[in-house]
Motif scaffolding. Sequence first.
Motif, PDB file in Angstrom:
ATOM      1  N   PRO A 132     -20.760 -21.521   0.934  1.00  9.83           N
ATOM      2  CA  PRO A 132     -21.693 -20.632   1.641  1.00  9.83           C
ATOM      3  C   PRO A 132     -23.046 -21.274   1.945  1.00  9.83           C
ATOM      4  CG  PRO A 132     -20.673 -19.432  -0.147  1.00  9.83           C
ATOM      5  CD  PRO A 132     -20.254 -20.875  -0.286  1.00  9.83           C
ATOM      6  N   GLY A 133     -23.594 -22.029   1.013  1.00  9.95           N
ATOM      7  CA  GLY A 133     -24.890 -22.677   1.246  1.00  9.95           C
ATOM      8  C   GLY A 133     -24.823 -23.696   2.371  1.00  9.95           C
ATOM      9  N   PHE A 134     -23.806 -24.516   2.359  1.00  5.22           N
ATOM     10  CA  PHE A 134     -23.630 -25.545   3.383  1.00  5.22           C
ATOM     11  C   PHE A 134     -23.470 -24.924   4.770  1.00  5.22           C
ATOM     12  CE2 PHE A 134     -20.648 -28.318   5.778  1.00  5.22           C
ATOM     13  CZ  PHE A 134     -21.487 -29.414   5.950  1.00  5.22           C
ATOM     14  N   PHE A 135     -22.569 -23.946   4.875  1.00  8.58           N
ATOM     15  CA  PHE A 135     -22.342 -23.318   6.170  1.00  8.58           C
ATOM     16  C   PHE A 135     -23.584 -22.588   6.666  1.00  8.58           C
ATOM     17  CE2 PHE A 135     -17.490 -23.087   5.440  1.00  8.58           C
ATOM     18  CZ  PHE A 135     -17.327 -24.322   6.027  1.00  8.58           C
ATOM     19  N   HIS A 136     -24.322 -21.967   5.752  1.00  5.11           N
ATOM     20  CA  HIS A 136     -25.524 -21.242   6.174  1.00  5.11           C
ATOM     21  C   HIS A 136     -26.583 -22.205   6.715  1.00  5.11           C
ATOM     22  CE1 HIS A 136     -27.923 -17.673   6.553  1.00  5.11           C
ATOM     23  NE2 HIS A 136     -28.951 -18.359   6.095  1.00  5.11           N
ATOM     24  N   LEU A 137     -26.671 -23.392   6.141  1.00  3.94           N
ATOM     25  CA  LEU A 137     -27.619 -24.384   6.653  1.00  3.94           C
ATOM     26  C   LEU A 137     -27.229 -24.837   8.054  1.00  3.94           C
ATOM     27  CD1 LEU A 137     -28.240 -26.635   3.539  1.00  3.94           C
ATOM     28  CD2 LEU A 137     -29.809 -24.956   4.541  1.00  3.94           C
ATOM     29  N   LEU A 138     -25.941 -25.012   8.282  1.00  2.00           N
ATOM     30  CA  LEU A 138     -25.463 -25.461   9.593  1.00  2.00           C
ATOM     31  C   LEU A 138     -25.577 -24.376  10.655  1.00  2.00           C
ATOM     32  CD1 LEU A 138     -22.224 -27.437   8.710  1.00  2.00           C
ATOM     33  CD2 LEU A 138     -24.481 -28.345   9.244  1.00  2.00           C
ATOM     34  N   THR A 167     -23.177 -16.674  -9.655  1.00  2.00           N
ATOM     35  CA  THR A 167     -23.001 -17.951 -10.336  1.00  2.00           C
ATOM     36  C   THR A 167     -22.088 -18.807  -9.471  1.00  2.00           C
ATOM     37  OG1 THR A 167     -23.258 -16.944 -12.519  1.00  2.00           O
ATOM     38  CG2 THR A 167     -22.195 -19.108 -12.429  1.00  2.00           C
ATOM     39  N   ASN A 168     -22.548 -19.998  -9.151  1.00  2.00           N
ATOM     40  CA  ASN A 168     -21.820 -20.928  -8.293  1.00  2.00           C
ATOM     41  C   ASN A 168     -21.420 -22.140  -9.134  1.00  2.00           C
ATOM     42  OD1 ASN A 168     -20.998 -22.041  -5.648  1.00  2.00           O
ATOM     43  ND2 ASN A 168     -22.644 -23.493  -6.040  1.00  2.00           N
ATOM     44  N   ILE A 169     -20.132 -22.372  -9.270  1.00  2.00           N
ATOM     45  CA  ILE A 169     -19.591 -23.456 -10.090  1.00  2.00           C
ATOM     46  C   ILE A 169     -19.147 -24.587  -9.168  1.00  2.00           C
ATOM     47  CG2 ILE A 169     -17.804 -24.074 -11.767  1.00  2.00           C
ATOM     48  CD1 ILE A 169     -17.759 -21.051 -12.535  1.00  2.00           C
ATOM     49  N   TRP A 170     -19.529 -25.810  -9.524  1.00  2.00           N
ATOM     50  CA  TRP A 170     -19.192 -26.947  -8.664  1.00  2.00           C
ATOM     51  C   TRP A 170     -18.956 -28.201  -9.497  1.00  2.00           C
ATOM     52  CZ3 TRP A 170     -22.626 -31.134  -8.443  1.00  2.00           C
ATOM     53  CH2 TRP A 170     -23.850 -30.919  -9.090  1.00  2.00           C
ATOM     54  N   ALA A 175     -17.620 -28.711  -2.427  1.00  2.00           N
ATOM     55  CA  ALA A 175     -18.456 -27.819  -3.235  1.00  2.00           C
ATOM     56  C   ALA A 175     -19.924 -28.087  -2.936  1.00  2.00           C
ATOM     57  CB  ALA A 175     -18.175 -28.045  -4.719  1.00  2.00           C
ATOM     58  N   PHE A 176     -20.693 -27.032  -2.799  1.00  2.00           N
ATOM     59  CA  PHE A 176     -22.104 -27.161  -2.462  1.00  2.00           C
ATOM     60  C   PHE A 176     -22.927 -26.185  -3.291  1.00  2.00           C
ATOM     61  CE2 PHE A 176     -19.649 -28.553   1.115  1.00  2.00           C
ATOM     62  CZ  PHE A 176     -20.280 -29.717   1.498  1.00  2.00           C
ATOM     63  N   GLY A 177     -24.159 -26.567  -3.572  1.00  2.00           N
ATOM     64  CA  GLY A 177     -25.077 -25.700  -4.289  1.00  2.00           C
ATOM     65  C   GLY A 177     -25.559 -24.559  -3.422  1.00  2.00           C
ATOM     66  N   VAL A 178     -26.065 -23.519  -4.075  1.00  2.00           N
ATOM     67  CA  VAL A 178     -26.611 -22.370  -3.352  1.00  2.00           C
ATOM     68  C   VAL A 178     -28.050 -22.055  -3.768  1.00  2.00           C
ATOM     69  CG1 VAL A 178     -24.365 -21.330  -2.875  1.00  2.00           C
ATOM     70  CG2 VAL A 178     -25.579 -20.705  -4.968  1.00  2.00           C
ATOM     71  N   ASP A 189     -26.504 -22.290 -10.168  1.00  2.00           N
ATOM     72  CA  ASP A 189     -25.577 -23.382  -9.867  1.00  2.00           C
ATOM     73  C   ASP A 189     -25.188 -24.032 -11.180  1.00  2.00           C
ATOM     74  OD1 ASP A 189     -25.265 -23.472  -7.032  1.00  2.00           O
ATOM     75  OD2 ASP A 189     -27.266 -24.318  -6.841  1.00  2.00           O
ATOM     76  N   ARG A 190     -23.895 -24.075 -11.492  1.00  2.00           N
ATOM     77  CA  ARG A 190     -23.428 -24.665 -12.751  1.00  2.00           C
ATOM     78  C   ARG A 190     -22.396 -25.749 -12.491  1.00  2.00           C
ATOM     79  NH1 ARG A 190     -23.824 -21.627 -17.551  1.00  2.00           N
ATOM     80  NH2 ARG A 190     -22.850 -23.485 -18.427  1.00  2.00           N
TER      81      ARG A 190
END
Length: 148
Positions: free
Chosen positions: A51-57, A82-85, A92-95, A109-110
């Motif tokens: 979600p974070g990656f796509f939202h940036l794009l 909670t975002n696990i990567w 996998a991308f941070g949020v 982010d964990r």
Amino acid sequence: IDKELGTDYGTASKPLTMIAHSLGGVIGFDMATTERDPLHLERFVTLGSQPGFFHLLDPRSGGVPAFEGEPVTLGANLKHWTNIWDHYDMLAFGVSEVFRLYDGSSPIDRPVCCYRDAVRGAALLQSHLGYFTRRASVAVIAEALTSG
């Protein structure tokens, strides 16, 4: 949801908990951030998701403003995230640098144990598909479902 749980689940009066992997996390995010009738989530756990990656794009929905250098605040219908990567998971991308929850806190982010010893070509596949078989992931999921 309507057939199995009733029409009031996923609303403000009966928010759901969602655990989603990969594109499922993007779909869950879209459902929770849509302008019209968003899904209410008490707890949202994403694993190897984007979600974070796509939202940036390209912002994923009209319900969330575009990222312009500062984290974007999400609606009150998404309470805990909670975002696990995994470092080796290229999908996998941070949020936490992209979003803020409605109360101003960051989603969590964990990172989980990486496949440092994996065969090079298999590291991506093993890391992206292995979240539910790793004890570290299961422990983070349990913590996310029971904390605060």
